[in-house]
Motif scaffolding. Structure first.
Motif, PDB file in Angstrom:
ATOM      1  N   ARG A   1      -0.247   7.912  -8.228  1.00 45.82           N
ATOM      2  CA  ARG A   1       1.146   7.534  -8.492  1.00 45.82           C
ATOM      3  C   ARG A   1       1.365   7.268  -9.982  1.00 45.82           C
TER       4      ARG A   1
ATOM      5  N   LEU B   1       9.139  -3.802   4.600  1.00 44.83           N
ATOM      6  CA  LEU B   1       7.880  -3.068   4.561  1.00 44.83           C
ATOM      7  C   LEU B   1       7.408  -2.822   5.989  1.00 44.83           C
TER       8      LEU B   1
ATOM      9  N   SER C   1       7.133   4.467  -3.325  1.00 44.67           N
ATOM     10  CA  SER C   1       5.902   4.010  -2.667  1.00 44.67           C
ATOM     11  C   SER C   1       4.991   5.209  -2.448  1.00 44.67           C
TER      12      SER C   1
ATOM     13  N   SER D   1       1.383   5.487  -0.003  1.00 45.43           N
ATOM     14  CA  SER D   1       0.370   4.760   0.735  1.00 45.43           C
ATOM     15  C   SER D   1       0.008   5.493   2.030  1.00 45.43           C
TER      16      SER D   1
ATOM     17  N   TYR E   1      -2.871   4.854  -5.709  1.00 44.76           N
ATOM     18  CA  TYR E   1      -2.235   4.073  -6.779  1.00 44.76           C
ATOM     19  C   TYR E   1      -2.418   4.784  -8.121  1.00 44.76           C
TER      20      TYR E   1
END
Length: 142
Positions: free
Chosen positions: A115, A7, A137, A139, A112
């Motif tokens: 998504r 990450l 992912s 973000s 979030y």
């Protein structure tokens, strides 16, 4: 990422340069997000999914800034035809931060939700059958 679960922070300077080559000027850090997605190999299905992403982003108030192909080195994959045929296309989607987002945490929560709504729409369309799409992912931080 290399798929090993590493990450890292968004590489802002790198993404600025990459998107500038497409004529896209990214907002300041924290005011844009990157979604890394696996896409099916079928170009028509990819275009359809990108349309869903654009539609949902607009409905959620997060402006779509653009897409980017992720270069990959698949030279170490088996040469078996079924392996290459199952390799997903990797794309990145760049999203702006809606004006109503007051904090970084609000923005991350909205991403979030975005998504999940995108994934839910595609899951519903395919009646749960895997079509190669997956949001890895999404973000503004990582």
């Amino acid at each position: 990422g290399d798929g090993a679960g590493v990450l890292v922070q968004l590489p802002d300077r790198f993404f600025r340069e990459e998107m500038a080559s497409q004529g896209v000027e990214l907002p300041k850090p924290g005011h844009y997000a990157v979604g890394h997605v696996f896409m099916p190999r079928d170009p028509e299905l990819q275009a359809h999914i990108e349309g869903i992403i654009a539609e949902v982003a607009q409905l959620e108030g997060q402006p779509l800034l653009g897409f980017r192909d992720v270069p990959v080195d698949n030279s170490s994959l088996s040469k078996a035809p079924d392996i290459a045929a199952s390799e997903p296309v990797q794309r990145q989607v760049f999203l702006g931060r809606g004006a109503e987002m007051e904090s970084d945490d609000d923005y991350e929560r909205r991403l979030y939700i975005l998504r999940k709504v995108i994934s839910g729409r595609i899951h519903e369309e395919t009646k749960g059958v895997d079509n190669g799409f997956y949001v890895v992912s999404m973000s503004s931080r990582t």
